[in-house]
Design a protein around this motif. Sequence first.
Motif, mmCIF file in Angstrom:
data_model
loop_
_atom_site.group_PDB
_atom_site.id
_atom_site.type_symbol
_atom_site.label_atom_id
_atom_site.label_comp_id
_atom_site.label_asym_id
_atom_site.label_seq_id
_atom_site.Cartn_x
_atom_site.Cartn_y
_atom_site.Cartn_z
ATOM 1 N N ILE A 8 0.499 -0.896 -0.236
ATOM 2 C CA ILE A 8 -0.126 0.086 -0.061
ATOM 3 C C ILE A 8 0.588 1.188 -0.243
ATOM 4 O O ILE A 8 0.752 1.916 -0.606
ATOM 5 N N TYR B 129 1.511 1.186 -3.469
ATOM 6 C CA TYR B 129 1.013 1.917 -4.788
ATOM 7 C C TYR B 129 0.789 3.393 -4.482
ATOM 8 O O TYR B 129 0.713 4.453 -5.112
ATOM 9 N N ALA B 130 1.121 4.224 -2.960
ATOM 10 C CA ALA B 130 1.058 5.504 -2.993
ATOM 11 C C ALA B 130 1.941 6.671 -3.275
ATOM 12 O O ALA B 130 2.173 7.534 -3.975
ATOM 13 N N ALA C 142 2.194 6.546 -7.226
ATOM 14 C CA ALA C 142 1.369 8.342 -7.574
ATOM 15 C C ALA C 142 1.843 9.209 -6.521
ATOM 16 O O ALA C 142 1.245 9.926 -7.034
ATOM 17 N N GLU D 1 0.490 11.709 -15.500
ATOM 18 C CA GLU D 1 -0.387 11.153 -15.368
ATOM 19 C C GLU D 1 0.204 9.612 -15.439
ATOM 20 O O GLU D 1 -0.643 8.632 -15.164
ATOM 21 N N ASP D 2 1.882 9.853 -16.278
ATOM 22 C CA ASP D 2 2.709 8.618 -15.755
ATOM 23 C C ASP D 2 2.278 7.302 -14.558
ATOM 24 O O ASP D 2 1.734 6.616 -14.480
ATOM 25 N N LEU E 284 0.267 8.049 -11.738
ATOM 26 C CA LEU E 284 -0.704 8.058 -11.128
ATOM 27 C C LEU E 284 -1.401 6.255 -12.468
ATOM 28 O O LEU E 284 -2.419 5.849 -11.330
ATOM 29 N N GLU E 285 -1.514 6.149 -14.002
ATOM 30 C CA GLU E 285 -1.980 5.176 -14.139
ATOM 31 C C GLU E 285 -1.260 4.114 -13.879
ATOM 32 O O GLU E 285 -1.801 2.688 -13.454
ATOM 33 N N SER F 68 0.474 3.441 -11.049
ATOM 34 C CA SER F 68 -0.121 3.409 -9.506
ATOM 35 C C SER F 68 -1.440 2.369 -9.717
ATOM 36 O O SER F 68 -1.742 1.694 -8.910
ATOM 37 N N PHE F 69 -2.446 2.712 -10.571
ATOM 38 C CA PHE F 69 -3.552 2.099 -10.441
ATOM 39 C C PHE F 69 -3.430 0.996 -11.340
ATOM 40 O O PHE F 69 -4.513 -0.138 -10.359
ATOM 41 N N VAL G 145 -2.571 -1.367 -8.661
ATOM 42 C CA VAL G 145 -3.148 -1.062 -7.499
ATOM 43 C C VAL G 145 -3.924 -2.605 -7.179
ATOM 44 O O VAL G 145 -4.358 -3.517 -7.016
ATOM 45 N N LEU G 146 -3.966 -2.457 -8.909
ATOM 46 C CA LEU G 146 -5.623 -4.089 -9.365
ATOM 47 C C LEU G 146 -4.375 -5.030 -9.288
ATOM 48 O O LEU G 146 -4.791 -6.163 -8.470
ATOM 49 N N SER H 260 -4.284 -5.933 -5.543
ATOM 50 C CA SER H 260 -4.291 -6.771 -4.548
ATOM 51 C C SER H 260 -4.927 -8.322 -5.094
ATOM 52 O O SER H 260 -5.138 -8.878 -4.486
ATOM 53 N N ASP I 196 6.339 -0.652 -15.634
ATOM 54 C CA ASP I 196 5.302 1.143 -15.772
ATOM 55 C C ASP I 196 5.456 1.882 -14.649
ATOM 56 O O ASP I 196 5.891 2.713 -14.617
#
Lengths: 522, 124
Positions: free
Chosen positions: A157, A160-161, A164, A169-170, A172-173, A175-176, A179-180, A183, A249
């Motif tokens: 966790i 992930y934070a 981002a 923009e890179d 955040l993308e 990181s998302f 996360v998926l 998890s 990424d």
Amino acid sequence: MSPQILPLFLAVPLLSAFLFVIYGAIKKDNNGAPADGIFTKTLVILSPLMTVALAVYTFVSTSHLHTNGETSIVYTFGGWRPPLGIVWSLDAFSALLLLVINTLFLMVSIYSLGYIKKFTERHKYYALLNLMAGSMNVMALSGDLFNLFVFLEVASISTYALTAYGLSEDGLEASFKYVLLGSTASSFILIGITIIYAMTGTLNLADASRALADEKIFSSKAVTFAAVLMTAGYALKSGLMPFHSWLPDVHSSAPSPVSAMLSGILIKVAGLYSIARIFFTLAPFSKIEPSILVFLGVLSMLGGVLLALGQWDFKRLLAYHSISQVGYIALGFGLATPLGFIGAIYHLINHAAFKSLLFLNAGSVEYATSTRNLKDMKGLGSKMPVTSWTSLVASMSIAGIPPLNGFWSKLIIIIAAFMSGHYFAGGVATLVSFLTLASFLKVQRYAFWGENNKSEKTTAQSPSPSPKESPLSMTVPMVILALICVGLGVFYPKVRKIFIEPSAAAITNVAGYTDKILGSSK
Amino acid sequence: MINYFLVFLLFAVGIYGVLVKKNMVKKILGLAIFTYAVNLLWVLVGYKRDGIPPIISKGDLIDKSSLIIKPEVIAGVVDPMPQAIVLTAIVIDLAVLALAVGIALRIYDKTGTFDVTEIKKLKG
């Protein structure tokens, strides 16, 4: 050494993280933004310095363990007897990992002082960094499956934070995506743990090891199912090839010090160390695991380096090389011979040294030129001598030029592969070493060598200042890491005897591990 | 047995959402569903029909001096471990979910879309 010292490895970073957040909330500068005064700067250095001191003390005072025939030091929470309560155990491999984690944590913290200046909300960055390092310390120590899972999640966790953190923009993308995938992997691991608990009624690793040695459970299909789920989960966390898609990424979009932590230790502690610890301790798993690891290792080695060859983004190239180098470590563990373990553990600490150095170099270049594209750099060698020389050392290490550290560990893994009859894997490992050299020649050629005539031409249009060397807080960690790279290679016989061989002996000595935690079975 | 089958069906539904749906919010919902499935699996592992709480009162002892518990009480109590673990797992899932939603909102601020097929700066 008293086992009471072990909780400090978590307590120090956790307390620092807490203090960072509190201080950032209370102390504001004139614009209302959180200020980082002398207190923050002191704590940034002090917290990792304390954990490094603890790790060095732990390592030195437990170095006799191996020779005495003892295996580990056990700390029990709340004084509950081991199968009941949570247990932490420290053996030679854990002590070595603690040393690596905290040294790198110190280097990255010093580097961050300079690098993070351009971002806001710095105290949150430092809090997350401390959280990540502290939870990795726990992963190296824990002897309880669910405890291991909880701190895997805490580390994930915070990662992930941190990915981002720049809010680009890179980032955040990436990181998302992380996360998926992360998890999902964690859920797979948790289902695996559930099945082990349902079969054995215990979460203690040593106790589960004894329970699973029972013939009836041993051949159960449910245990195989758990092994498959956990392999997939941990392989994703370590970025092995079919599960690698998040890694390039995340490693290229995160701030460079974070990339150094991620690539240097997170993928090894959360991934490969956990695989080695859990799977070689639990008997039915260790039956099927080696062949899977050899397969994944060969695939990652070759696939990672082939994808790296075509990259022009400096950090993305390094990220693909991480996949490739993790493949070497997985192959070493998968061979399951003593020499293979030595090679894998040696490569693990070598990779922590040179890959994090390379990411810090990339961050330094990005800091000076604000680009990651190798085609836009050219001739930085004369402008940024420290970055250039340290990256040369790191490039030669990762490519495996003799006397540097990467040469020895790769040599051991290749010899171990041929000795155990994995001729194809050994051949691929040799080939990948050459391809790595080619890839890093490209990096050196485009980024650092040659004349910087391109910028002279473009100065007419864009009056950007010519790049200059990074501040002292960024160059000092790079120089120290370069010296570590050289030292690990030049003093190979001593390093192998003091650091590597006790660790390799510890990971294979399952009976000693379980007996120390639960008491002798006879 | 059918219970376990249904749990894995729920898990598969969650994974389907994460893999196939293009909207980020639906992906996050998928994430939530399969973490619930794992928690439900833990509860099932610890389930016992007509179980009693694992709290020992004085009446459950055979005699007060020796501290030995009646065998029918021991046979009846549920395993407290899965319940403690599910609580921890729920807290972890909450943290992950909050972070995922936060990141998705930030992406929406930057790009103006929740569709992942339109957000593809990173590849190669």
